[in-house]
Design an enzyme around this catalytic site. Structure first.
Site, PDB file in Angstrom:
ATOM      1  N   SER A 237       0.861  -1.173   0.133  1.00 14.29           N
ATOM      2  CA  SER A 237      -0.038   0.152   0.085  1.00 14.29           C
ATOM      3  C   SER A 237       0.856   1.356  -0.174  1.00 14.29           C
ATOM      4  CB  SER A 237      -1.199   0.171   1.264  1.00 14.29           C
ATOM      5  OG  SER A 237      -1.663   1.428   1.340  1.00 14.29           O
TER       6      SER A 237
ATOM      7  N   SER B 143      -0.753   4.299   0.868  1.00 17.96           N
ATOM      8  CA  SER B 143      -1.407   5.000   1.482  1.00 17.96           C
ATOM      9  C   SER B 143      -0.396   5.670   2.520  1.00 17.96           C
ATOM     10  CB  SER B 143      -2.742   4.508   2.201  1.00 17.96           C
ATOM     11  OG  SER B 143      -3.668   4.303   0.971  1.00 17.96           O
TER      12      SER B 143
ATOM     13  N   LYS C 178     -13.187  -4.539   1.085  1.00 20.84           N
ATOM     14  CA  LYS C 178     -13.769  -3.320   0.626  1.00 20.84           C
ATOM     15  C   LYS C 178     -15.372  -3.580   0.544  1.00 20.84           C
ATOM     16  CE  LYS C 178     -10.650  -0.642  -2.461  1.00 20.84           C
ATOM     17  NZ  LYS C 178     -10.935   0.191  -3.773  1.00 20.84           N
TER      18      LYS C 178
ATOM     19  N   ASN D 208     -14.312   2.374   0.979  1.00 22.71           N
ATOM     20  CA  ASN D 208     -12.586   2.489   1.183  1.00 22.71           C
ATOM     21  C   ASN D 208     -12.169   3.198   2.361  1.00 22.71           C
ATOM     22  OD1 ASN D 208     -12.869   4.926   0.076  1.00 22.71           O
ATOM     23  ND2 ASN D 208     -11.293   4.589  -1.437  1.00 22.71           N
TER      24      ASN D 208
ATOM     25  N   ASP E 106     -13.386   7.106  -3.829  1.00 23.59           N
ATOM     26  CA  ASP E 106     -12.876   6.843  -5.078  1.00 23.59           C
ATOM     27  C   ASP E 106     -13.721   7.530  -6.029  1.00 23.59           C
ATOM     28  OD1 ASP E 106     -10.787   5.042  -4.591  1.00 23.59           O
ATOM     29  OD2 ASP E 106     -11.944   3.100  -4.948  1.00 23.59           O
TER      30      ASP E 106
ATOM     31  N   GLY F 244     -13.496  -2.194 -18.548  1.00 30.11           N
ATOM     32  CA  GLY F 244     -13.733  -2.726 -17.059  1.00 30.11           C
ATOM     33  C   GLY F 244     -15.079  -2.763 -16.547  1.00 30.11           C
TER      34      GLY F 244
ATOM     35  N   GLY G   5     -15.381  -3.867 -12.904  1.00 32.76           N
ATOM     36  CA  GLY G   5     -15.152  -4.384 -11.189  1.00 32.76           C
ATOM     37  C   GLY G   5     -15.603  -3.039 -10.567  1.00 32.76           C
TER      38      GLY G   5
ATOM     39  N   ALA H 103     -13.817  -0.448  -9.421  1.00 28.05           N
ATOM     40  CA  ALA H 103     -13.406   0.742 -10.068  1.00 28.05           C
ATOM     41  C   ALA H 103     -14.294   1.265 -11.302  1.00 28.05           C
ATOM     42  CB  ALA H 103     -11.629   0.729 -10.582  1.00 28.05           C
TER      43      ALA H 103
HETATM   44  P1  NAP Z   1     -11.707  -5.510  -9.865  1.00 31.88           P
HETATM   45  O1  NAP Z   1     -12.897  -5.367  -9.306  1.00 31.88           O
HETATM   46  O2  NAP Z   1     -10.672  -6.929  -9.603  1.00 31.88           O
HETATM   47  O3  NAP Z   1     -11.955  -5.425 -11.203  1.00 31.88           O
HETATM   48  C1  NAP Z   1     -10.948  -5.593 -12.369  1.00 31.88           C
HETATM   49  C2  NAP Z   1     -11.580  -5.510 -13.661  1.00 31.88           C
HETATM   50  O4  NAP Z   1     -10.428  -5.739 -14.577  1.00 31.88           O
HETATM   51  C3  NAP Z   1     -12.410  -6.686 -14.245  1.00 31.88           C
HETATM   52  O5  NAP Z   1     -13.554  -6.070 -14.878  1.00 31.88           O
HETATM   53  C4  NAP Z   1     -11.754  -7.746 -14.877  1.00 31.88           C
HETATM   54  O6  NAP Z   1     -12.352  -8.502 -15.660  1.00 31.88           O
HETATM   55  C5  NAP Z   1     -10.832  -6.693 -15.787  1.00 31.88           C
HETATM   56  N1  NAP Z   1      -9.583  -7.380 -16.251  1.00 31.88           N
HETATM   57  C6  NAP Z   1      -8.694  -7.808 -15.588  1.00 31.88           C
HETATM   58  N2  NAP Z   1      -7.698  -8.193 -16.387  1.00 31.88           N
HETATM   59  C7  NAP Z   1      -8.293  -7.989 -17.805  1.00 31.88           C
HETATM   60  C8  NAP Z   1      -7.877  -8.085 -19.215  1.00 31.88           C
HETATM   61  N3  NAP Z   1      -6.607  -8.673 -19.290  1.00 31.88           N
HETATM   62  N4  NAP Z   1      -8.560  -7.550 -20.100  1.00 31.88           N
HETATM   63  C9  NAP Z   1      -9.546  -7.113 -19.785  1.00 31.88           C
HETATM   64  N5  NAP Z   1     -10.260  -6.746 -18.894  1.00 31.88           N
HETATM   65  C10 NAP Z   1      -9.378  -7.199 -17.535  1.00 31.88           C
HETATM   66  O7  NAP Z   1     -10.739  -4.439  -9.429  1.00 31.88           O
HETATM   67  P2  NAP Z   1     -11.033  -2.733  -9.256  1.00 31.88           P
HETATM   68  O8  NAP Z   1     -10.872  -2.499  -7.856  1.00 31.88           O
HETATM   69  O9  NAP Z   1     -12.044  -2.385 -10.070  1.00 31.88           O
HETATM   70  O10 NAP Z   1      -9.712  -2.163  -9.859  1.00 31.88           O
HETATM   71  C11 NAP Z   1      -9.043  -2.113 -11.165  1.00 31.88           C
HETATM   72  C12 NAP Z   1      -8.027  -1.321 -11.230  1.00 31.88           C
HETATM   73  O11 NAP Z   1      -8.174   0.008 -10.982  1.00 31.88           O
HETATM   74  C13 NAP Z   1      -6.891  -2.078 -10.246  1.00 31.88           C
HETATM   75  O12 NAP Z   1      -5.566  -1.949 -10.904  1.00 31.88           O
HETATM   76  C14 NAP Z   1      -6.541  -1.008  -9.239  1.00 31.88           C
HETATM   77  O13 NAP Z   1      -5.518  -0.967  -8.716  1.00 31.88           O
HETATM   78  C15 NAP Z   1      -7.211   0.370  -9.903  1.00 31.88           C
HETATM   79  N6  NAP Z   1      -7.663   1.458  -9.170  1.00 31.88           N
HETATM   80  C16 NAP Z   1      -7.071   2.677  -8.910  1.00 31.88           C
HETATM   81  C17 NAP Z   1      -7.559   3.559  -8.012  1.00 31.88           C
HETATM   82  C18 NAP Z   1      -6.862   4.788  -7.896  1.00 31.88           C
HETATM   83  O14 NAP Z   1      -6.951   5.574  -6.990  1.00 31.88           O
HETATM   84  N7  NAP Z   1      -6.023   5.169  -8.905  1.00 31.88           N
HETATM   85  C19 NAP Z   1      -8.658   3.308  -7.420  1.00 31.88           C
HETATM   86  C20 NAP Z   1      -9.322   1.899  -7.453  1.00 31.88           C
HETATM   87  C21 NAP Z   1      -8.882   0.892  -8.395  1.00 31.88           C
HETATM   88  P3  NAP Z   1     -12.919  -9.955 -15.300  1.00 31.88           P
HETATM   89  O15 NAP Z   1     -14.163  -9.622 -14.376  1.00 31.88           O
HETATM   90  O16 NAP Z   1     -13.388 -10.532 -16.552  1.00 31.88           O
HETATM   91  O17 NAP Z   1     -11.655 -10.558 -14.707  1.00 31.88           O
END
Ligand code: NAP
Length: 280
Positions: free
Chosen positions: A15, A17, A66, A87, A102, A126, A128, A130
């Site tokens: 992390s 943070s 979360k 979060n 977020d 995506g 998920g 985010a």
């Molecule tokens: P999550 O709930 O695990 O969702 C991940 C998403 O990415 C799912 O839709 C997954 O699809 C998709 N994915 C993974 N690999 C893929 C690929 N090769 N091709 C296409 N889609 C793919 O994660 P999350 O919490 O949404 O976070 C997503 C990203 O955002 C992470 O890297 C996280 O670190 C980042 N994030 C950044 C911040 C920030 O403050 N900058 C805040 C939150 C999150 P499937 O369901 O099909 O596996």
């Protein structure tokens, strides 16, 4: 009395943070600490008890807690409900309140473009957590329509929730994706695809040539900071924002809540510098 803040997750060593919040605490000269703590799922109720009884002044929550933490809060706000995840935990009296910064973090990271994005089309990559936060942000921006593109369209459908201005498509359907990108004023890369080994293949498969000049492309992945998508969009002369800006802004929003201060009273530049330094 020293105010104690923590970020919990499992694992938690990665992390950023503590770096960000440590910089803010130092810049503000606060009598406070911010630590990372590894918490396993069965420890969550007693952890929330530490907030309720005042031992902790606030907390951030990260993977994998979360969603599970939602039902342990005494109240969750509208942003946490929209995302279905919490979060940030704060304390009001003896009540533990959950939010999801977020949403405000991503919204604030786009501040320079708010006027240009209202009434326009947005594409979210995506489906998920985010991506859910991204839908709430696009709605707050006043985007007229939103396309959610996921490798499995069935996972994008619940985010569209049957609403006419939202559309779910498969990332693999090149024609509808190119059509959505061509109309987009904003693209939010909210999948984790640009984090790992498959990043280059993921980006190569996107019809980026469809994007118009002046499209804002924001990346949520921050490790690496300059992802393959950002590099490709920079090469096309598009407006790009890396994932650290949302990370800084969601952290600042949490701190503002805990301290009862407004964002402009916080040392956001010190947080940004500390984060960029840690990611070098
Ligand atoms: P999550 O709930 O695990 O969702 C991940 C998403 O990415 C799912 O839709 C997954 O699809 C998709 N994915 C993974 N690999 C893929 C690929 N090769 N091709 C296409 N889609 C793919 O994660 P999350 O919490 O949404 O976070 C997503 C990203 O955002 C992470 O890297 C996280 O670190 C980042 N994030 C950044 C911040 C920030 O403050 N900058 C805040 C939150 C999150 P499937 O369901 O099909 O596996």
């Amino acid at each position: 009395m020293t105010r104690r803040f923590v970020v919990i997750g499992h694992p938690i060593a990665h992390s950023l943070s503590p770096v960000m919040h440590g910089a803010a605490i130092a810049a503000l000269g606060l009598d406070a600490t911010y630590e990372a703590r590894d918490v396993v799922p069965h420890e969550l109720p007693s952890f929330v008890g530490e907030l309720r009884d005042g031992a902790l002044a606030g907390a951030n929550v990260t993977i994998p807690h979360k969603v599970a933490i939602v039902s342990l809060c005494d109240r969750v706000d509208a942003d946490a409900r929209a995302v279905g995840a919490v979060n940030t935990l704060s304390v009001e009296g003896s009540r533990v309140v959950g939010t999801n910064t977020d949403v405000v973090g991503l919204f604030t990271s786009l501040a320079a473009h708010h006027d240009a994005l209202a009434g326009r089309h947005a594409v979210i990559l995506g489906a998920g957590g985010a991506a859910r936060a991204s839908v709430a942000v696009c709605e707050r921006l006043g985007c007229a329509s939103i396309t959610i593109a996921a490798r499995d369209r069935d996972k994008a459908l619940p985010l569209a929730d049957g609403r006419p201005s939202l559309c779910a498509i498969s990332l693999l359907d090149r024609e509808p994706l190119a059509e959505a990108l061509a109309r987009a004023a904003l693209v939010i890369q909210a999948s984790s695809a640009t984090m790992g080994l498959e990043a280059d293949a993921f980006v190569a498969a996107l019809p980026l040539e469809a994007l118009a000049a002046h499209t804002v492309v924001t990346e949520l992945v921050y490790r690496p900071r300059r992802t393959a998508l950002l590099a490709a969009c920079e090469a096309r002369g598009l407006i790009t924002i890396d994932g650290t800006e949302m990370l800084v802004q969601q952290g600042a929003a949490a701190l503002a809540r805990w301290l009862g201060r407004s964002l402009d009273e916080l040392p956001i530049e010190a947080m940004r510098v500390a984060l960029h330094h840690a990611l070098r």
